[in-house]
Write a protein that holds these residues in place. Structure first.
Motif, PDB file in Angstrom:
ATOM      1  N   ASN A  69      -7.076  16.875  54.965  1.00  0.00           N
ATOM      2  CA  ASN A  69      -6.965  15.458  54.616  1.00  0.00           C
ATOM      3  C   ASN A  69      -7.891  14.616  55.496  1.00  0.00           C
ATOM      4  O   ASN A  69      -8.581  13.723  54.999  1.00  0.00           O
ATOM      5  CB  ASN A  69      -5.514  15.000  54.768  1.00  0.00           C
ATOM      6  CG  ASN A  69      -5.269  13.628  54.197  1.00  0.00           C
ATOM      7  OD1 ASN A  69      -6.098  13.074  53.494  1.00  0.00           O
ATOM      8  ND2 ASN A  69      -4.120  13.066  54.513  1.00  0.00           N
ATOM      9  N   LYS A  70      -7.914  14.923  56.780  1.00  0.00           N
ATOM     10  CA  LYS A  70      -8.782  14.192  57.709  1.00  0.00           C
ATOM     11  C   LYS A  70     -10.250  14.384  57.329  1.00  0.00           C
ATOM     12  O   LYS A  70     -11.026  13.430  57.289  1.00  0.00           O
ATOM     13  CB  LYS A  70      -8.536  14.697  59.134  1.00  0.00           C
ATOM     14  CG  LYS A  70      -9.311  13.988  60.193  1.00  0.00           C
ATOM     15  CD  LYS A  70      -8.979  14.545  61.573  1.00  0.00           C
ATOM     16  CE  LYS A  70      -9.824  13.921  62.651  1.00  0.00           C
ATOM     17  NZ  LYS A  70      -9.553  14.500  63.959  1.00  0.00           N
ATOM     18  N   THR A  71     -10.621  15.604  57.039  1.00  0.00           N
ATOM     19  CA  THR A  71     -12.001  15.903  56.641  1.00  0.00           C
ATOM     20  C   THR A  71     -12.360  15.183  55.348  1.00  0.00           C
ATOM     21  O   THR A  71     -13.453  14.615  55.231  1.00  0.00           O
ATOM     22  CB  THR A  71     -12.180  17.422  56.462  1.00  0.00           C
ATOM     23  OG1 THR A  71     -11.798  18.084  57.668  1.00  0.00           O
ATOM     24  CG2 THR A  71     -13.608  17.784  56.123  1.00  0.00           C
ATOM     25  N   MET A  74     -12.903  11.484  55.963  1.00  0.00           N
ATOM     26  CA  MET A  74     -14.206  11.242  56.578  1.00  0.00           C
ATOM     27  C   MET A  74     -15.308  11.372  55.537  1.00  0.00           C
ATOM     28  O   MET A  74     -16.227  10.540  55.485  1.00  0.00           O
ATOM     29  CB  MET A  74     -14.431  12.213  57.744  1.00  0.00           C
ATOM     30  CG  MET A  74     -13.570  11.919  58.949  1.00  0.00           C
ATOM     31  SD  MET A  74     -13.662  13.148  60.265  1.00  0.00           S
ATOM     32  CE  MET A  74     -15.395  13.313  60.523  1.00  0.00           C
ATOM     33  N   ARG A  75     -15.233  12.387  54.708  1.00  0.00           N
ATOM     34  CA  ARG A  75     -16.236  12.613  53.666  1.00  0.00           C
ATOM     35  C   ARG A  75     -16.220  11.454  52.666  1.00  0.00           C
ATOM     36  O   ARG A  75     -17.270  10.992  52.223  1.00  0.00           O
ATOM     37  CB  ARG A  75     -15.954  13.947  52.962  1.00  0.00           C
ATOM     38  CG  ARG A  75     -16.935  14.297  51.885  1.00  0.00           C
ATOM     39  CD  ARG A  75     -18.292  14.644  52.440  1.00  0.00           C
ATOM     40  NE  ARG A  75     -19.172  15.047  51.361  1.00  0.00           N
ATOM     41  CZ  ARG A  75     -20.405  14.666  51.227  1.00  0.00           C
ATOM     42  NH1 ARG A  75     -20.961  13.920  52.151  1.00  0.00           N
ATOM     43  NH2 ARG A  75     -21.116  15.055  50.202  1.00  0.00           N
ATOM     44  N   LEU A  79     -19.258   8.967  51.759  1.00  0.00           N
ATOM     45  CA  LEU A  79     -19.709   8.779  50.379  1.00  0.00           C
ATOM     46  C   LEU A  79     -19.653   7.306  49.968  1.00  0.00           C
ATOM     47  O   LEU A  79     -20.542   6.831  49.252  1.00  0.00           O
ATOM     48  CB  LEU A  79     -18.874   9.634  49.424  1.00  0.00           C
ATOM     49  CG  LEU A  79     -19.124  11.142  49.509  1.00  0.00           C
ATOM     50  CD1 LEU A  79     -18.135  11.886  48.622  1.00  0.00           C
ATOM     51  CD2 LEU A  79     -20.549  11.496  49.133  1.00  0.00           C
ATOM     52  N   GLU A  80     -18.615   6.601  50.415  1.00  0.00           N
ATOM     53  CA  GLU A  80     -18.537   5.178  50.104  1.00  0.00           C
ATOM     54  C   GLU A  80     -19.692   4.419  50.747  1.00  0.00           C
ATOM     55  O   GLU A  80     -20.293   3.546  50.115  1.00  0.00           O
ATOM     56  CB  GLU A  80     -17.203   4.603  50.580  1.00  0.00           C
ATOM     57  CG  GLU A  80     -16.031   4.976  49.689  1.00  0.00           C
ATOM     58  CD  GLU A  80     -14.695   4.499  50.223  1.00  0.00           C
ATOM     59  OE1 GLU A  80     -14.645   3.982  51.371  1.00  0.00           O
ATOM     60  OE2 GLU A  80     -13.705   4.633  49.502  1.00  0.00           O
ATOM     61  N   THR A  81     -20.025   4.763  51.995  1.00  0.00           N
ATOM     62  CA  THR A  81     -21.144   4.119  52.682  1.00  0.00           C
ATOM     63  C   THR A  81     -22.449   4.413  51.951  1.00  0.00           C
ATOM     64  O   THR A  81     -23.265   3.511  51.724  1.00  0.00           O
ATOM     65  CB  THR A  81     -21.228   4.603  54.145  1.00  0.00           C
ATOM     66  OG1 THR A  81     -19.972   4.369  54.778  1.00  0.00           O
ATOM     67  CG2 THR A  81     -22.321   3.905  54.903  1.00  0.00           C
ATOM     68  N   THR A  82     -22.651   5.660  51.590  1.00  0.00           N
ATOM     69  CA  THR A  82     -23.847   6.049  50.847  1.00  0.00           C
ATOM     70  C   THR A  82     -23.907   5.327  49.507  1.00  0.00           C
ATOM     71  O   THR A  82     -24.968   4.847  49.097  1.00  0.00           O
ATOM     72  CB  THR A  82     -23.859   7.577  50.625  1.00  0.00           C
ATOM     73  OG1 THR A  82     -23.771   8.229  51.889  1.00  0.00           O
ATOM     74  CG2 THR A  82     -25.112   8.031  49.919  1.00  0.00           C
TER      75      THR A  82
END
Length: 146
Positions: A69-71, A74-75, A79-82
């Motif tokens: 869940n933590k990973t 973060m992913r 992806l949202e930033t990208t």
């Protein structure tokens, strides 16, 4: 009386045998009960061990799921930033394309000799949104219209 004595002896023997068999049955049932209790205690201990193993397994799975869940969070953030960066880039490119299309329309009007329409179109272009290359093209088109 002899018969009575024989009868009493056989009755005593019979009674003694019944008591002896009853004692043997009591002893056998005692050992059977003890064995059964030990088996039940062993079974309960085995259930406790199984429950303990299952609890450890569930705890391990829970830990793995928390890490996953933590990973994934973060992913997802990455992806949202990208996605935001790409959306901003797409919007900037769309603005640039729109500006080029407007400049091309002015150029086409100049090419066709429609100077008044070209001048009107050129005045309608907002120069703050233009890139340096587009500003150079805008300036050259403005010089041709003078």
């Amino acid at each position: 009386m002899k018969k009575n004595t024989e009868h009493q002896t056989s009755l005593s023997t019979y009674t003694a045998l019944i008591f002896l068999v009853a004692l043997v049955m009591i002893v056998v049932s005692f050992f059977a009960q003890t064995h059964l209790e030990q088996a039940m205690v062993s079974e309960h201990e085995q259930e406790k061990v199984n429950l303990s193993n299952k609890a450890a397994q569930v705890s391990e799975e829970n830990l793995q799921l928390v890490e996953l869940n933590k990973t994934l969070r973060m992913r997802n953030t990455e992806l949202e930033t990208t996605n935001e960066a790409m959306t901003a880039e797409k919007n900037a490119l769309a603005k640039e394309i729109t500006s080029y299309e407007a400049l091309i329309a002015v150029y086409d009007a100049l090419y066709e000799g429609k100077f008044d329409i070209a001048k009107e179109m050129l005045l309608g272009i907002y120069t703050e949104d233009l890139s340096p290359t587009q500003k150079d093209l805008y300036d050259s088109l403005a010089k041709k219209l003078q």
